[in-house]
Motif scaffolding. Structure first.
Motif, short mmCIF file in Angstrom:
data_model
loop_
_atom_site.label_atom_id
_atom_site.label_comp_id
_atom_site.label_asym_id
_atom_site.label_seq_id
_atom_site.Cartn_x
_atom_site.Cartn_y
_atom_site.Cartn_z
N VAL A 82 1.17 -1.15 -0.39
CA VAL A 82 0.02 -0.68 0.29
C VAL A 82 0.79 1.01 -0.07
CG1 VAL A 82 -1.29 0.91 1.24
CG2 VAL A 82 -1.71 -1.07 1.30
N ALA A 83 0.68 2.23 -1.42
CA ALA A 83 1.84 3.23 -1.15
C ALA A 83 0.89 4.40 -0.82
CB ALA A 83 2.41 4.01 -2.31
N ALA A 84 1.07 4.67 0.33
CA ALA A 84 0.18 6.42 0.54
C ALA A 84 0.69 7.37 0.24
CB ALA A 84 -0.94 6.35 1.96
N THR A 85 0.48 8.22 -0.16
CA THR A 85 0.83 10.54 -0.49
C THR A 85 1.15 10.55 1.50
OG1 THR A 85 -0.18 10.52 -1.81
CG2 THR A 85 1.00 12.29 -0.87
N ALA A 86 2.63 11.12 2.08
CA ALA A 86 3.13 10.73 3.27
C ALA A 86 3.09 12.51 3.22
CB ALA A 86 3.89 10.05 3.96
N GLY A 87 3.46 13.04 1.78
CA GLY A 87 3.59 14.87 2.54
C GLY A 87 3.98 14.73 1.13
N PRO A 88 4.35 16.91 0.64
CA PRO A 88 4.14 17.44 1.43
C PRO A 88 2.64 17.45 0.70
CG PRO A 88 5.68 17.66 -0.35
CD PRO A 88 5.54 16.58 -0.26
N GLY A 89 1.94 18.64 1.36
CA GLY A 89 0.46 18.94 1.17
C GLY A 89 0.05 19.27 2.90
N LEU A 90 -1.55 19.43 2.59
CA LEU A 90 -2.03 20.50 3.73
C LEU A 90 -2.03 18.98 4.42
CD1 LEU A 90 -4.69 21.37 1.59
CD2 LEU A 90 -3.45 22.47 2.16
N ILE A 91 -1.75 18.74 5.21
CA ILE A 91 -0.94 18.20 6.50
C ILE A 91 -2.59 17.46 6.98
CG2 ILE A 91 -1.75 19.73 8.36
CD1 ILE A 91 0.96 16.99 7.95
N GLY A 92 -3.50 17.91 6.65
CA GLY A 92 -4.78 17.60 7.02
C GLY A 92 -5.53 16.38 6.67
N GLY A 93 -5.41 16.27 5.09
CA GLY A 93 -4.98 15.51 4.31
C GLY A 93 -4.28 14.77 3.91
N VAL A 94 -2.94 14.77 3.84
CA VAL A 94 -2.38 14.04 4.19
C VAL A 94 -2.49 12.93 5.07
CG1 VAL A 94 0.07 13.93 4.44
CG2 VAL A 94 -0.39 15.90 3.26
N MET A 95 -2.68 13.53 6.81
CA MET A 95 -3.34 12.72 7.48
C MET A 95 -4.32 11.28 7.17
SD MET A 95 -1.99 15.39 10.53
CE MET A 95 -2.36 13.53 11.83
N VAL A 96 -5.14 12.18 6.90
CA VAL A 96 -5.86 11.35 6.52
C VAL A 96 -5.66 9.90 5.66
CG1 VAL A 96 -8.58 10.88 5.14
CG2 VAL A 96 -8.43 12.62 6.36
N GLY A 97 -4.66 10.38 4.29
CA GLY A 97 -4.64 9.27 3.59
C GLY A 97 -3.10 8.62 3.74
N LEU A 98 -2.80 8.64 4.87
CA LEU A 98 -1.54 8.25 5.38
C LEU A 98 -2.18 7.32 6.41
CD1 LEU A 98 1.49 7.42 5.35
CD2 LEU A 98 2.28 9.66 7.28
N VAL A 99 -3.08 7.71 7.16
CA VAL A 99 -3.59 6.93 8.62
C VAL A 99 -4.16 6.00 8.51
CG1 VAL A 99 -5.06 6.72 10.60
CG2 VAL A 99 -3.38 8.48 10.09
N THR A 100 -4.85 5.59 6.64
CA THR A 100 -6.21 4.84 6.01
C THR A 100 -4.93 4.30 5.16
OG1 THR A 100 -7.79 7.03 5.39
CG2 THR A 100 -7.46 4.79 3.99
N GLY A 101 -3.90 4.31 5.31
CA GLY A 101 -2.82 3.33 3.81
C GLY A 101 -2.06 2.56 4.72
N LYS A 102 -2.13 2.99 6.62
CA LYS A 102 -1.08 2.29 7.32
C LYS A 102 -2.26 1.28 7.43
CE LYS A 102 1.68 5.58 9.16
NZ LYS A 102 1.89 6.87 10.45
N LEU A 325 5.77 2.03 10.04
CA LEU A 325 4.00 2.10 10.44
C LEU A 325 4.63 3.70 11.16
CD1 LEU A 325 1.85 -0.43 10.84
CD2 LEU A 325 1.50 0.91 8.98
N SER A 326 5.67 3.81 11.51
CA SER A 326 5.41 4.88 12.83
C SER A 326 5.69 6.24 11.71
CB SER A 326 6.40 5.21 13.91
OG SER A 326 8.14 4.75 12.83
N PHE A 327 5.88 6.12 10.28
CA PHE A 327 6.66 7.05 9.38
C PHE A 327 5.41 8.62 9.22
CE2 PHE A 327 6.90 9.91 6.01
CZ PHE A 327 8.47 8.92 5.26
N PRO A 328 5.79 10.11 9.80
CA PRO A 328 5.12 10.53 9.92
C PRO A 328 4.31 10.87 8.97
CG PRO A 328 7.59 11.09 9.97
CD PRO A 328 7.31 9.85 9.46
N ALA A 329 3.30 12.50 8.95
CA ALA A 329 2.39 12.39 7.80
C ALA A 329 4.02 14.21 7.75
CB ALA A 329 1.23 13.03 8.27
N ARG A 330 4.15 14.23 6.98
CA ARG A 330 5.20 16.12 6.95
C ARG A 330 3.60 16.50 5.24
NH1 ARG A 330 10.78 13.91 5.22
NH2 ARG A 330 11.61 15.42 5.67
N PRO A 331 4.41 18.34 6.09
CA PRO A 331 3.44 19.33 5.52
C PRO A 331 4.97 19.89 4.18
CG PRO A 331 3.78 19.63 7.48
CD PRO A 331 4.35 17.92 7.67
#
Ligand code: KG4
Ligand code: ZN
Length: 349
Positions: A82-102, A325-331
């Protein structure tokens, strides 16, 4: 499930105002691609509202994943990563996609690949063109970025130039807003410019001709504002002249980068602004002059999508690059961590 054509990657994108899910094979087959645009939700505000975007991603993402799996005739467990965008971008949206991907990676028992959205754009031309080899010179032009990059390989980038103020897509969006052409601005400006005279309005070409390799669009934006306020020019002539000024800046800066880079395999353009036909044509002309092949992904692959995230995931998986799975969302997340910071208001690169 590993088909005869290699692993299948589920790609997720949610860093701005498009929510998307795709299933991509390592052999470049796109098994499914689903995208929900939020244009209508943001239109009343004349730009992307981060909170509205994040909520819309929450609502849209899982149904898009389900629809993509159904289209491909697969279950989640049959996905290889599963590949999810982890940044850069609007942090709220990035978190939604990354958490869903995890969560999906964990449920499927498969690796997570945290993708830099810019790497998605940077590698998308290789999804479209199997013949495109590293290293290539990339002009990356989007809503948040305007960069020239030497793409040496997966995860290996050298930034040759960036904007010292506004991104090029931002300049299109602000011009559209000023002229009341609506959101998103780029396509609206391009449509309006088609009926105008690109030489009608005298506008500056910031930094063109200078030895400084970077871009600047803030002065152009102010000049467009003054020209519009003068009441002298039609919207068609002003947008056409603005677009021509942008083209002249992009071509001038890219020419310097071609000279600076040692034997690129091709000149490549990617990112949302790369869907502009006049810009594609001008860069194609520059590449021809320099004796380089020119590669521009199909229009749908230039603007934000999940196929490019899935493809970047496939390239990273092939290189053995998976994430914890600890990879952070990066604005913010520069492709070239060694690139010098440029000073200037609003710099996002
Ligand atoms: O890559 P993208 O979809 O999202 C970001 O990662 O930013 O790029 C969006 C940007 C917006 O600023 C949009 O106005 C611009 O790309 N854009 C265009 C065109 N289509 C989209 N700019 C000029 N001409 C277009 N046809
Ligand atoms: Zn983008």
């Amino acid at each position: 499930m590993t088909f005869s054509h290699g692993p299948v990657i589920l790609g997720l994108e949610s860093s701005c105002d498009e929510t998307a899910a795709a299933l991509i094979c390592a052999d470049r087959r796109i098994l499914a691609h689903r995208l929900a645009t939020q244009d209508a939700a943001h239109r009343p505000y004349g730009g992307v509202v981060p909170e509205i975007a994040a909520r819309a991603h929450v609502d849209a993402l899982i149904p898009l994943v389900e629809a993509a799996l159904t289209e491909a005739g697969m279950t989640l467990r049959q996905v290889d990563a599963v590949a999810a965008t982890a940044g850069p971008g609007l942090i709220g949206g990035v978190m939604v996609g990354l958490v869903t991907g995890k969560a999906l990676a964990m449920a499927a028992g498969k690796p997570l690949i945290a993708v830099n959205h810019l790497e998605g754009h940077a590698l998308s031309p290789r999804l479209a063109d199997p013949a495109l080899e590293f290293p290539y010179l990339l002009l990356l032009v989007s809503g948040g970025h305007c960069q020239l990059l030497e793409v040496r390989g997966v995860g290996a980038y050298r930034r040759l130039a960036t904007t010292i103020d506004d991104a090029v897509g931002e300049a299109f969006d602000k011009t559209a807003k000023l002229l009341g052409l609506g959101h998103p601005g780029g396509p609206a400006v391009e449509r309006m410019a088609a009926s105008g005279n690109p030489r009608a309005v005298p506008l500056p070409r910031p930094l063109a001709g200078s030895a400084d390799p970077n871009f600047s669009f803030a002065g152009l934006k102010s000049a467009v504002l003054r020209a519009w306020q003068s009441g002298q020019w039609s919207a068609a002539d002003l947008t056409a002249s603005f677009q021509q000024a942008v083209i002249d800046c992009l071509v001038d800066r890219t020419r310097i980068a071609i000279e600076a880079m040692e034997s690129p395999s091709a000149l490549v353009v990617a990112g949302g602004v790369a869907s502009n036909q006049a810009i594609r044509a001008a860069l194609g002309g520059l590449a021809a002059q320099a004796g380089l092949p020119f590669v521009a992904p199909p229009l749908w692959l230039c603007t934000d999508n999940a196929a490019m995230i899935g493809w970047a995931g496939a390239e990273r998986l092939a290189a053995g690059l998976t994430d914890d799975l600890s990879f952070p969302a990066r604005p913010r997340w520069p492709l070239d961590p060694d690139a010098q910071k440029v000073r200037g208001a609003g710099v996002k690169a």
